[in-house]
Motif scaffolding. Structure first.
Motif, short mmCIF file in Angstrom:
data_model
loop_
_atom_site.label_atom_id
_atom_site.label_comp_id
_atom_site.label_asym_id
_atom_site.label_seq_id
_atom_site.Cartn_x
_atom_site.Cartn_y
_atom_site.Cartn_z
N GLY A 1 12.29 0.99 10.85
CA GLY A 1 11.98 1.33 9.47
C GLY A 1 13.21 1.79 8.70
N ALA A 2 12.99 2.22 7.47
CA ALA A 2 14.10 2.62 6.60
C ALA A 2 13.66 3.77 5.71
CB ALA A 2 14.58 1.44 5.76
N ASP B 1 9.58 3.45 4.77
CA ASP B 1 8.70 2.42 5.30
C ASP B 1 8.88 2.35 6.81
OD1 ASP B 1 10.36 -0.13 6.21
OD2 ASP B 1 11.33 0.67 4.40
N LYS B 2 7.93 1.70 7.47
CA LYS B 2 7.99 1.54 8.93
C LYS B 2 8.14 0.08 9.30
CE LYS B 2 5.24 5.71 9.82
NZ LYS B 2 4.04 6.28 10.47
N GLY B 3 8.96 -0.59 8.50
CA GLY B 3 9.16 -2.02 8.73
C GLY B 3 10.22 -2.30 9.77
N VAL B 4 10.85 -3.46 9.62
CA VAL B 4 11.81 -3.92 10.63
C VAL B 4 13.14 -3.18 10.55
CG1 VAL B 4 10.77 -6.19 10.75
CG2 VAL B 4 12.60 -5.77 9.09
N PRO C 1 3.31 -3.79 5.20
CA PRO C 1 2.47 -3.73 4.01
C PRO C 1 2.42 -2.35 3.36
CG PRO C 1 1.10 -3.58 5.94
CD PRO C 1 2.50 -3.74 6.44
N ALA C 2 3.12 -1.36 3.94
CA ALA C 2 2.97 0.00 3.47
C ALA C 2 4.34 0.65 3.22
CB ALA C 2 2.18 0.84 4.48
N ASP D 1 0.88 -1.17 0.00
CA ASP D 1 0.00 0.00 0.00
C ASP D 1 0.92 1.23 0.00
OD1 ASP D 1 -1.97 1.84 0.19
OD2 ASP D 1 -2.42 1.47 2.32
N ILE D 2 1.04 1.87 -1.15
CA ILE D 2 2.06 2.91 -1.31
C ILE D 2 1.39 4.28 -1.32
CG2 ILE D 2 3.90 3.80 -2.79
CD1 ILE D 2 4.23 0.97 -3.86
#
Length: 363
Positions: free
Chosen positions: A354-355, A313-316, A294-295, A258-259
């Motif tokens: 995130g990155a 992104d707000k990932g790992v 997912p975003a 979801d961008i």
């Protein structure tokens, strides 16, 4: 040569008229002066033209020889008796010797100087001036030989330098083309193989044939057009349109993202748009494959005359300094692409937070 002939003709004409005295004949002097001025004007005009005219030297030598042979009726008696070569014919003969050295190759140039000296001795008697004409020819021939030798050496050096530059440009172009192909292969074939080896895509997955077909199309295109000229580097292209296409393209075998998209209409050189869009595509693929989120968010912002594009992104997250050397995703597909068009890229990330991938380019 133009300056020598023009100044000697004008100076000689003035001396001939002002210093006129017997046994010089007024009619001869008048005809000789007018003829010399007309010839000098024609010579000066033609010698400055771009087209080479070999007959100019023959004509100039002929005029000088005629004046030397006729100097008994063109200069005063005291001038003929002097040994220093002070007459106006001496001026014209001296410049004729120099011009012959400039216009002719050796040994023809020295033959012309000797012929002028001989005609000078026949027309006015053997004097020091005749010997001086030969010495002037020798001196001028040595100077011209040194100048030509230096010019040839400079030509060879410039030619070698140009060859080295051309070879360097060819190597750079070949290396650039090689890197371009490697980045395409990394983003397609190698990415697919990596997902297969890690189990992200299984043999029974429907995404595998889809990705394999797309990868095969890339390989076939590279084989069919290994040096295909891409769009001219300076042609403008819309960055926002290219990035919208990237965002709308789903990576087969990866979870869709979801961008959030915030890129204003913006035109940049085609090669820059191509590099940024491919780098963004690789960054989004990394988010989908490694980010566990997912975003993502793609933004672009004018910074002075340049552009800043960010993929967040707000990932790992990850530690950019700990990426192994054999992992070429960021190093080549992102950093390398931006560097190739004079831009830069930076990854800002920490584990668990995130990155953010920053792509910068300035004209």
């Amino acid at each position: 040569m133009a300056a020598l002939r023009a100044t000697s003709a004008i100076g000689g004409a003035v001396v001939a008229v002002v210093g006129f005295a017997p046994p010089a004949r007024s009619t001869w002097v008048t005809v000789a002066v007018i003829g010399l001025l007309l010839w000098s004007g024609l010579f000066t005009f033609l010698i400055l033209r771009p087209k080479h005219r070999p007959w100019l030297c023959v004509g100039d030598n002929t005029v000088v020889l005629v004046l030397c042979l006729a100097q008994g009726g063109l200069v005063p008696a005291d001038v003929l008796d002097a040994s220093a070569g002070q007459g106006w014919i001496d001026m014209v003969a001296g410049t004729g010797v120099f011009i012959a050295q400039f216009l002719l190759r050796q040994p023809q140039a020295m033959f012309a100087a000797i012929a002028i000296a001989a005609a000078h001795a026949v027309g006015g008697g053997v004097r020091e001036a005749s010997v001086v004409l030969v010495l002037q020819g020798l001196l001028a021939s040595v100077v011209i030989a040194l100048l030509r030798h230096g010019a040839h050496a400079a030509d060879r050096a410039l030619s070698e330098e140009a060859s080295l530059r051309a070879a360097a440009r060819a190597r750079s172009a070949a290396r650039s083309d090689e890197l371009y192909q490697q980045r395409l292969l990394h983003d397609t074939v190698l990415a697919t193989l990596t997902m297969v080896s890690t189990g992200t895509i299984t043999r029974a997955s429907a995404a595998l044939p889809e990705r394999a077909a797309a990868d095969l199309a890339v390989i076939e295109n590279l084989r069919a057009h290994p040096r295909e000229a891409r769009a001219a580097a300076g042609d403008p292209a819309p960055l926002d349109v290219a990035l919208r296409k990237v965002v709308a393209t789903r990576h087969a075998g990866l979870e869709p993202l979801d961008i959030e998209f915030e890129v204003p209409p913006l035109d940049l050189p085609h090669e820059v748009v191509e590099a940024i869009s491919q780098a963004v595509s690789e960054a989004l693929a990394n988010v989908a494959q490694h980010g566990r989120t997912p975003a993502a968010r793609v933004t672009a912002l004018r910074v002075g005359a340049g552009i800043l594009v960010e993929v967040c992104d707000k990932g790992v997250g990850f530690d950019p300094t700990a990426v192994p050397l054999h992992r070429r995703g960021l190093r080549e597909s992102v950093y390398g692409r931006m560097s190739a068009v004079g831009g830069s890229a930076r990854a800002v990330s920490t584990v668990g937070a995130g990155a953010r991938i920053e792509l910068r380019w300035d004209p």
